[in-house]
Design an enzyme around this catalytic site. Structure first.
Site, mmCIF file in Angstrom:
data_model
loop_
_atom_site.group_PDB
_atom_site.id
_atom_site.type_symbol
_atom_site.label_atom_id
_atom_site.label_comp_id
_atom_site.label_asym_id
_atom_site.label_seq_id
_atom_site.Cartn_x
_atom_site.Cartn_y
_atom_site.Cartn_z
ATOM 1 N N GLU A 68 21.540 61.757 17.791
ATOM 2 C CA GLU A 68 22.450 60.898 17.492
ATOM 3 C C GLU A 68 22.910 61.210 16.151
ATOM 4 O O GLU A 68 22.023 61.521 15.080
ATOM 5 C CB GLU A 68 21.757 59.345 17.356
ATOM 6 C CG GLU A 68 21.704 58.660 18.517
ATOM 7 C CD GLU A 68 21.127 57.334 18.431
ATOM 8 O OE1 GLU A 68 21.651 56.692 17.479
ATOM 9 O OE2 GLU A 68 20.410 56.605 19.103
ATOM 10 N N GLU A 112 13.859 55.564 18.231
ATOM 11 C CA GLU A 112 13.792 55.037 17.051
ATOM 12 C C GLU A 112 12.697 53.874 17.031
ATOM 13 O O GLU A 112 13.043 52.740 16.411
ATOM 14 C CB GLU A 112 15.167 54.382 16.733
ATOM 15 C CG GLU A 112 16.210 55.562 16.599
ATOM 16 C CD GLU A 112 17.624 55.042 15.882
ATOM 17 O OE1 GLU A 112 17.945 53.784 15.753
ATOM 18 O OE2 GLU A 112 18.507 56.054 15.570
#
Length: 450
Positions: A357, A173
């Site tokens: 995720e 991320e």
């Protein structure tokens, strides 16, 4: 949604299923066995930064309870486990003596060996936000040297684990690191540089580009970043709102997909920023990866605004929300639409996608002696898995699905207030109690394997 049931074993066939965690969020033991300091140690030790004042300890204390976690994963029947490695457990004094901490490596040795003994494929993430504090003092991800320090660290980890680990994630991320950590100050390192933070994107992607081929030299079958994405929705049909949505899409999404998949950054002239590109950088960044790690939680609705930011994020009309409140709307159709749009936009340059995720936090008690019936979480996961299957049916190559998170954990600036886990954790005692969602996911995986 077309009503496809994620419990249909035929629809689920071909997907591998995983659960995920991150080192700083579950390990605790922040000073144990020689671990060094990270930007998150500095962040949580600064009063006012974490909503409930918690400091990531003791929490799940997975550093001392790793066998319990492996047993929970085995009970789920997951094919893989995505976890992260703490840079400063491995090299505590980055930038100084660079000495290797054998105790830290021993911990990850035990974890990898335990997973393999349970027939679970380990998928370590090398960087999940826990930058060594010494590197931040030298400029952090604004400093190109950080990418090379990351390569030194990755070489140490691959040298120890590469004989058994074949599936790696490099950088997790980078959008959150750059936008929330360096631009807005909501996450560590807590800097507020606004668009001057964008060069941190390049250095994170460069770090991936340097490290991925090295991991393959150690036998890796997979070496990819994980990117967090959101479908950006304009608040109205007004041209100004569409323009605002386009600007946020550029820095939230295309700033990462474009360089990785087509070898160039989107037009950043509106932000007054040029990326610090040097000769050869884009070849490294755009080198093909085996998979595309895709993290997705919610869409973002924006409208035009005047001021330092040309857009304002607002609640998504008509959407239910998670425990985070109105800025975390539940719209699984947007996940499907984003995946299909990616496939159309990037075509054959887009490798098979792994949902690395996907999950949701909802209010739950701090302690429990019985199973928590977390129907809202089951509904969230079920509907988003249906969205994944719809995208797959529309031609998107999707190889895996990962629930965030195996355990309730330290949710960064929200501390212990947000619970994502399939397993409830008493943050004072570390006691683990599987929730109804744990049983749901276990049964779903069993159906897929049947």
């Amino acid at each position: 949604m077309d009503g496809t049931s994620p419990h249909d074993g035929r629809a689920l066939s071909g997907l591998h299923f995983s659960a995920a965690t991150a080192a700083f969020q579950i390990e605790g033991a922040r000073t144990a066995d020689g671990r060094g300091r990270t930007i998150w140690d500095d962040f949580v030790d600064t009063p006012g930064n974490v909503s409930d004042g918690s400091t990531a300890e003791p929490g799940p204390d997975s550093y001392h309870r790793v066998d319990e976690d492996i047993a929970l994963l085995s009970g789920l029947g997951v094919h893989r486990y995505r976890f992260s490695i703490s840079w400063t457990r491995v090299i505590p004094d980055v930038g100084a003596s660079q000495s290797i901490n054998e105790a830290g490596l021993d911990y990850y040795d035990r974890l990898v060996d335990g997973l393999l003994a349970a027939d679970i494929t380990p998928e370590p993430t090398l960087y999940h936000w826990d930058l060594p504090a010494a590197l931040e003092a030298a400029g952090g991800w604004l400093n190109r040297d950080t990418a090379h320090h990351f390569a030194d660290y990755a070489a140490v980890v691959a040298g120890r684990l590469g004989d058994r680990v074949r599936h790696w994630y490099t950088i997790n991320e980078p959008a959150s690191t750059s936008l929330q950590g360096y631009a807005l100050g909501e996450l560590a390192p807590g800097r507020t540089l606004l668009f001057d933070a964008l060069p941190t994107v390049h250095h994170q992607l460069l770090a991936h580009g340097i490290v991925a081929p090295m991991l393959r030299e150690h036998g890796a079958l997979q070496a990819a970043p994980t990117l967090n994405h959101s479908l950006i929705l304009p608040a109205t049909e007004l041209e100004a709102d569409f323009a605002a949505a386009g600007l946020l899409d550029a820095i939230m999404n295309r700033l990462f997909t474009d360089p990785l998949l087509v070898g160039d950054y989107p037009d950043l002239s509106a932000f007054g920023v040029e990326m610090p590109i040097m000769d050869g950088d884009m070849d490294l960044i755009a080198a093909p990866n085996e998979v595309y790690g895709f993290n997705y939680y919610n869409p973002i609705t924006v409208r035009s605004a005047d001021g330092e930011l040309p857009f304002e994020m607002i609640p998504t009309p008509g959407a239910a929300t998670t425990g985070f409140g109105p800025m975390w709307p539940i719209r699984p159709d947007t996940m499907r639409d984003f995946l299909i749009d990616m496939n159309h936009r990037y075509g054959p340059t887009l490798p098979p996608i792994i949902i690395s995720e996907n999950g949701a936090a909802f209010p739950e008690p701090e302690t429990t002696t019985t199973e928590i019936v977390d129907t809202e979480r089951i509904d969230y996961l079920s509907s988003h898995l249906s969205a994944v299957l719809e995208a797959k049916a529309a031609g998107v190559r999707i190889d895996g699905y990962t629930v965030w998170s195996l355990l309730d954990n330290f949710e960064w600036a929200e501390g212990w207030t947000q619970r994502f886990g399939l397993v409830h954790v008493d943050m004072n005692t570390g006691a683990r109690t599987p929730k109804a969602s744990y049983r749901w996911y276990r049964d779903l995986i069993a159906a897929a394997n049947a």
